[in-house]
Design a protein around this motif. Structure first.
Motif, short mmCIF file in Angstrom:
data_model
loop_
_atom_site.label_atom_id
_atom_site.label_comp_id
_atom_site.label_asym_id
_atom_site.label_seq_id
_atom_site.Cartn_x
_atom_site.Cartn_y
_atom_site.Cartn_z
N HIS A 37 47.50 21.59 44.88
CA HIS A 37 47.29 20.66 46.00
C HIS A 37 46.00 19.88 45.71
CE1 HIS A 37 46.93 18.82 49.81
NE2 HIS A 37 46.04 19.65 50.30
N TYR A 38 46.14 18.74 45.04
CA TYR A 38 44.97 17.98 44.60
C TYR A 38 44.30 17.28 45.77
CZ TYR A 38 46.54 18.71 39.81
OH TYR A 38 46.92 19.27 38.62
N PHE A 176 48.29 29.40 48.13
CA PHE A 176 47.93 29.14 49.53
C PHE A 176 47.72 27.65 49.80
CE2 PHE A 176 46.78 33.60 48.87
CZ PHE A 176 47.39 34.18 49.96
N ARG A 177 48.05 26.80 48.81
CA ARG A 177 48.00 25.35 48.98
C ARG A 177 46.62 24.87 49.42
NH1 ARG A 177 50.83 24.17 45.69
NH2 ARG A 177 50.98 22.02 46.43
N LEU A 178 45.59 25.42 48.81
CA LEU A 178 44.22 25.01 49.09
C LEU A 178 43.88 23.80 48.23
CD1 LEU A 178 42.57 28.55 49.17
CD2 LEU A 178 43.22 27.13 51.12
N GLU A 179 43.03 22.95 48.74
CA GLU A 179 42.73 21.68 48.07
C GLU A 179 41.89 21.89 46.81
OE1 GLU A 179 40.02 18.21 49.51
OE2 GLU A 179 42.01 17.88 50.37
N VAL A 180 42.31 21.24 45.73
CA VAL A 180 41.61 21.31 44.45
C VAL A 180 40.86 20.00 44.23
CG1 VAL A 180 41.93 21.40 41.95
CG2 VAL A 180 43.27 22.91 43.43
N PHE A 261 34.62 25.31 47.65
CA PHE A 261 33.86 25.71 46.46
C PHE A 261 33.39 27.14 46.59
CE2 PHE A 261 29.52 26.41 44.91
CZ PHE A 261 29.74 26.33 43.54
N ALA A 262 32.82 27.46 47.77
CA ALA A 262 32.33 28.82 48.00
C ALA A 262 33.48 29.83 47.98
CB ALA A 262 31.60 28.89 49.34
#
Length: 304
Positions: A37-38, A176-180, A261-262
């Motif tokens: 998920h960019y 989990f479709r977290l933003e990259v 990031f964290a």
């Protein structure tokens, strides 16, 4: 000190190998099906950060967007609900941005301020390629260093498991479709650096103990690895806990822009210490056991 009564990671290696293999397979399948998920850094579009100057709620912000006729794909509230970040998958024109800001100024007053970040398709592809290159170069450089510094069994164990750590972070974000975005890449690079440091501590202790050991059976080798793990356990745990505390504070008290990031850093830290203890050392044991069975036990390579 006698470590015989402590948990034996070498004896239970198949449990860790199986669990890690399962996670790897799931991650590969999800990546092949859904990809990553960019975020705005790697995907063409517009990101609009707006400070309202007064507290509001999500429903009211969504209503203003609806009135403006430009609903974002992603809306993230921040601070004390006095600012937000809106993400559009298309590149907004100046007129469209002005239309949105005018709508919010009319609702919340002239104290509304904003920042617009736009990424063109060409720029998104270039940044994506550079990020992949950065991770690849870092991985290769670390692999070369370990290969030169240690014998090939140590090097292979470390290289395989640091690649696993980097992939684990990527897989979790994919599942989990977290933003990259670019901070995510920084977190992956940090994971590689921390992971190899933790592995060198344990593998170097194995090498030191190996220089003075008389290995006559597989049991002697397993005992050497087991002892080496527990001799460095407190250092590994203390180091990772210290860094995790800092990462948790960043996640809880940092701005919205660094939360992922964290989170990526937290995942990488946990994976790094796990793979160092549960994967890298048992893998080295298997490689060394094959040599022991062949009757060619070579001495440990001295420090260069």
């Amino acid at each position: 000190m006698n470590y015989k009564n402590r948990y034996d990671f070498v004896k239970n290696r198949n449990l860790f190998f199986g669990a890690s293999l399962l996670v790897t397979i799931i991650g590969i399948v999800i990546l092949l099906i859904s990809g990553l998920h960019y975020g705005v850094d790697f995907k063409a579009g517009t990101s609009l950060d707006v400070a309202l100057g007064k507290t509001t709620d999500r429903a009211q912000v969504e209503k203003v967007f609806g009135d403006a006729g430009l609903n974002p794909v992603i809306l993230t509230m921040g601070g004390n609900n006095d600012r937000f970040s809106a993400r559009y998958d298309e590149v907004l024109t100046e007129e469209q941005v002005k239309q949105v800001i005018t709508a919010f100024t009319g609702t919340y007053g002239d104290q509304v301020s904003h920042e617009v970040n736009t990424v063109s398709p060409d720029m998104a592809n270039e940044m994506k390629n550079k990020a992949i290159l950065a991770v690849a170069v870092a991985s290769i450089a670390v692999s070369l260093y370990v290969t030169i510094r240690f014998e090939w069994r140590f090097a292979l164990s470390a290289i395989v498991t640091i690649l696993y750590d980097a992939f684990f972070v990527i897989a979790i974000f994919s599942i989990f479709r977290l933003e990259v975005d670019l901070p995510f890449v920084a977190a992956v690079l940090t994971t590689i650096g921390y992971s190899i440091n933790d592995k060198i501590v344990i593998l170097d202790r194995i090498r030191e103990n190996l220089r003075f050991a008389k290995l006559k059976s597989e049991g002697d080798l397993a005992e050497l690895v087991h002892t080496s793990i527990w001799q460095t356990m407190s250092r590994s745990i203390n180091t990772v806990v210290t860094v995790i505390i800092a990462a948790v504070c960043l996640y809880l008290f940092g701005s919205e822009s660094i939360k992922l990031f964290a989170l990526a850093k937290l995942i990488g830290l946990v994976s790094g210490v796990y793979s160092s203890i549960c994967l890298a050392t048992p893998l080295w044991y298997l490689l060394k056991r094959a040599t022991l069975r062949s009757g060619k036990v070579a001495p440990a390579k001295a420090n260069s």
